[in-house]
Design an enzyme around this catalytic site. Structure first.
Site, PDB file in Angstrom:
ATOM      1  N   GLY A   1      31.406 -16.881   5.330  1.00  6.85           N
ATOM      2  CA  GLY A   1      31.378 -18.254   5.822  1.00  6.85           C
ATOM      3  C   GLY A   1      30.523 -18.529   7.038  1.00  6.85           C
ATOM      4  CD  GLN A   2      29.861 -14.844   9.248  1.00 10.06           C
ATOM      5  OE1 GLN A   2      29.904 -14.808   8.020  1.00 10.06           O
ATOM      6  NE2 GLN A   2      30.755 -14.243  10.005  1.00 10.06           N
ATOM      7  NE  ARG A   3      24.953 -22.117  13.079  1.00  7.42           N
ATOM      8  CZ  ARG A   3      25.121 -22.051  14.400  1.00  7.42           C
ATOM      9  NH1 ARG A   3      25.845 -22.944  15.018  1.00  7.42           N
ATOM     10  NH2 ARG A   3      24.560 -21.090  15.096  1.00  7.42           N
TER      11      ARG A   3
END
Lengths: 394, 181
Positions: free
Chosen positions: B70-72
Site C-alpha cells: 500500500g505504499q504511495r
C-alpha cells in the site's frame, strides 16, 4: 410530551392550596419519569437504525459489542507527546505498558519511552532525539527532519523524511519511502527492564534486520541500489548517538546505557555491506531451559576471545525438526530444536569455521550447538534459514 | 473463521473461483488480515514489497485472496489486480487519524474504477484495540460511506491481530458475493 405534562401541572388549580411540593413531585414522577423513558427508547431505536444505515448499505448490521466497545476511557494525553519544544521528556518503565504512542510536532527535544508499546507514530518532528522501547508492531516516521531515532520494533517504516539517523533493532526488513539522507545502524542499548519488555513485545535481540533496508523510492532506479540511505556498520560509530544536550539527560539519572559495552542487542555489522571480512561460518545454538542465554554467552565469549572475527548477522527462528533435517542433512538435532527457537549466528573472519567449531565443542555448548563444516555449507545453511524466516513473514 | 470454514459455508453456491482483493494504505494491516484469514501466525509480519496471495481449495471451490502493498509509490499498480474481483476488502488503520483523508481519497478513486464497478466492498476499520483508534461510525462518516449507491458496502470494526470482528466481516462477504455467470 414534556410540554403537555407541564401544562397539566399548571392546570391543577384545585390542589394549589395544598402542599404543592408533594403534589408537584407526584405529578412529575408520573410524567417525568415514565413518559420520557419511552421517548428515549424511541430515540435510541431511531439512532440505532440511523447508525446501522451509516455502517452498511442494507442497514442490516448488528450493533455487536466487542472487547473495545466498553473499555475504560483513557486520557490520550497520557500516550502522546505533542508540540514539545526544547525539552527532555521521559516515560519510565510501566507507564505505557503496551499502549499505542504518538509523538507529534516536537522540536529540538529529547524524548525517551522506556517502556514497551503496541505501535508508535512519529509525525512532523524536527531536531529531536527519540528513544522508543520495545514496540510490538510498527513504528512509522512521517515528515521528520534532522532526527535521531533509537528503536526496537517488529517493523520500521518511514515516509517523507530527511536526514534521519536510525539506530534500530528491527525484526523485519526496515522500509523507507520518499526519504533522503537516512543513516541506519545497529542499536546498542541496555537498561534493567529491557529484557522483560522485549518479551512483552514478542521481540528477540537476535532478530535484527537493521541493515536489510528496502527503499520504495530509490533515486537510482534500475541500478538496484539506493543513495537515499547509508549503513553504518562500525561499532564505534554507534556509540556516538546524537542526543541533544546530553548534560540534561545526565540529570535524569537514567539507568539506560547506549554504549556497545553491555548492550542487550548483540552488535552486528550488517548483511548488506559490500565488505567481506573473510571466511563465513554459520553457528546454530538451540534453546535450553526456554532461554537463549547459551547463544548470549557464545557471542560474549567470541567477543572477548576472538575479537578479530565479526558478527555479521543474527537470527532467532523456530524451525521444525523436519525443516532442520532438510537444511542440515542430519536428524541428530531433532530433540534440541523441539525445545524452542534456534539462534543463528553469521561470523566472518580468518579461519572463522575452525574458530567457531572449536568454541562449540566447549562443554557448555557441545550438545546444544552446530557449526557448519565448511564455508560452502555455512552459506547454504544461512540462505535456507533466511528463506524460511522470510516465508513465515508473508 | 479461517478460510476453510468460509469455503465450507460457500457450498450452497455454484462451483467457482472467488477472488478477493485486499487494498488499503501502507501499515493498515492488510497482510496481518490475510495471514489471520489463513490461520497463520501473525506475530511477525514484514512490510509487503509487492503482493501476497493465499489460495484455499475445498470441494470444488477455490478462494484466492490478493494482498497488494500500500505504499504511495506502488498504489498506481493496484489497477493491475482489479480484473475479475468478486469482493473488495479495504483495510483502514483506525488509529492513524492523520491519514483518514489520504485513505478516503484512495477509496474514492477505487470506487470510480470501471473494473471494480458494482463490486461489493467491505471496509475493515482495523486496529480498534489501539489507544488512539477512532470508532467505526466516525470513520464511516469521514469516508462518507453512506453516499455509496452503486454497490453493497459495509464497514466492520475489527482487530486483525486478535481476529476479533474479522468473522463478522466475512459473514457479510458471504451474503453479498455477486452471482457470476
Amino acid at each position: 410530551m414534556t410540554d403537555q405534562g407541564e401544562g397539566e401541572d399548571e392546570g391543577s388549580v384545585v390542589v394549589r392550596h395544598e402542599d404543592m411540593g408533594q403534589v408537584m413531585a407526584l405529578v412529575r414522577s408520573l410524567f417525568v419519569t415514565e413518559l420520557p423513558r419511552t421517548e428515549v427508547a424511541t430515540i435510541s431505536a431511531e439512532a440505532d437504525m440511523l447508525k446501522r444505515r451509516r455502517l452498511s448499505s442494507s442497514g442490516n448490521i448488528s450493533l455487536k459489542t466487542y472487547s473495545w466497545s466498553n473499555r475504560a476511557p483513557v486520557n490520550p494525553g497520557d500516550y502522546s507527546y505533542v508540540d514539545v519544544e526544547n525539552k527532555t521528556l521521559t516515560k519510565s518503565p510501566g507507564t505505557i505498558n503496551g499502549h499505542q504512542f504518538i509523538i507529534e510536532r516536537c522540536r529540538n527535544s529529547n524524548i525517551f519511552l522506556f517502556d514497551w508499546t503496541d505501535s508508535v507514530t512519529v509525525l512532523d518532528c524536527t531536531g529531536c532525539a527519540i528513544f522508543v522501547g520495545p514496540c510490538k508492531g510498527s513504528i512509522f516516521l512521517r515528515h521528520c527532519v534532522d532526527c535521531t531515532i533509537l528503536v526496537l520494533s517488529q517493523q520500521f517504516r518511514t515516509r517523507d523524511c530527511r536526514r534521519i539517523a536510525a539506530y534500530i533493532c528491527c525484526a523485519t526488513q526496515p522500509i523507507i519511502e520518499n526519504t533522503v539522507g537516512a543513516k541506519f545502524a545497529c542499536l546498542q542499548v541496555n537498561y534493567p527492564e529491557l529484557e522483560d519488555q522485549m518479551k512483552s513485545a514478542g521481540l528477540s535481540a537476535f532478530n535484527n534486520n537493521w541493515s536489510h533496508v528496502h527503499d520504495f523510492t530509490p533515486n537510482s532506479e534500475g541500478l538496484g541500489t539506493s543513495h537515499n540511505y547509508l549503513l553504518v556498520g562500525d561499532n564505534l560509530a554507534t556509540a556516538k548517538v546524537g542526543l541533544n544536550e546530553p548534560e540534561t539527560i545526565g540529570e535524569l539519572d537514567l539507568a539506560a546505557n547506549f554504549d556497545p559495552t553491555g548492550s542487550f542487542i548483540p552488535h552486528t555489522v550488517g548483511l548488506s555491506q559490500t565488505k567481506v571480512f573473510g571466511e563465513t561460518s554459520a553457528v546454530l545454538i538451540f534453546t535450553v531451559n526456554k532461554s537463549n542465554n547459551l547463544a548470549r554467552s557464545f557471542v560474549k565469549t567470541m567477543q572477548s576471545e576472538h575479537p578479530g572475527l565479526v558478527l555479521v548477522s543474527t537470527k532467532e527462528i523456530a524451525v521444525s525438526p523436519g525443516d532442520l533435517q532438510r537444511i542440515l542433512r542430519t536428524n541428530a538435532f531433532a530433540v534440541q530444536c523441539a525445545q524452542g527457537p534456534v539462534v543463528v549466528l553469521n561470523y566472518q573472519g580468518l579461519n572463522a569455521v575452525t574458530v567457531c567449531k572449536k568454541l562449540s565443542t566447549a562443554p557448555e555448548f557441545a550438545t546444544q550447538s552446530v557449526v557448519s563444516d565448511t564455508e560452502q555449507s555455512a552459506h547454504s545453511t544461512l540462505d535456507s534459514l533466511s528463506d524460511l524466516a522470510e516465508m513465515k513473514m508473508n | 473463521m479461517g478460510l476453510l470454514a468460509f469455503l465450507r459455508k460457500l457450498k450452497s453456491t455454484p462451483d467457482r473461483d472467488i477472488r478477493m482483493l485486499l487494498l488499503g494504505l501502507d501499515n493498515a494491516g492488510k497482510t496481518t488480515m490475510l495471514k489471520k484469514l489463513a490461520t497463520e501466525d501473525v506475530t511477525h509480519v514484514t512490510p509487503t514489497q509487492g503482493f501476497n496471495i493465499k489460495s484455499v481449495q475445498s470441494a470444488g471451490f477455490k478462494l484466492n485472496i490478493w494482498d497488494i502493498g500500500g505504499q504511495r509509490k506502488i498504489r498506481p499498480y493496484w489497477k493491475n489486480y482489479f480484473e475479475n474481483t468478486d469482493v473488495l476488502i479495504y483495510v483502514i488503520d483506525s488509529a492513524d487519524r492523520h491519514r483518514f483523508e489520504e485513505t478516503s481519497g484512495e477509496l474514492g478513486e477505487l470506487l470510480l474504477e470501471d473494473k471494480l464497478g458494482g463490486v461489493p466492498i467491505l471496509v475493515f476499520a482495523n486496529k480498534q484495540d489501539l489507544t488512539h483508534a477512532a470508532p467505526a461510525h466516525e470513520i464511516a462518516e469521514g469516508l462518507q460511506l453512506h453516499t455509496i449507491r452503486d454497490r453493497a458496502w459495509q464497514i466492520q470494526p475489527c482487530c486483525a491481530t486478535s481476529g476479533e470482528g474479522v468473522r463478522d466481516g466475512l459473514d457479510w462477504v458471504l451474503k453479498n458475493l455477486p452471482v457470476r455467470k
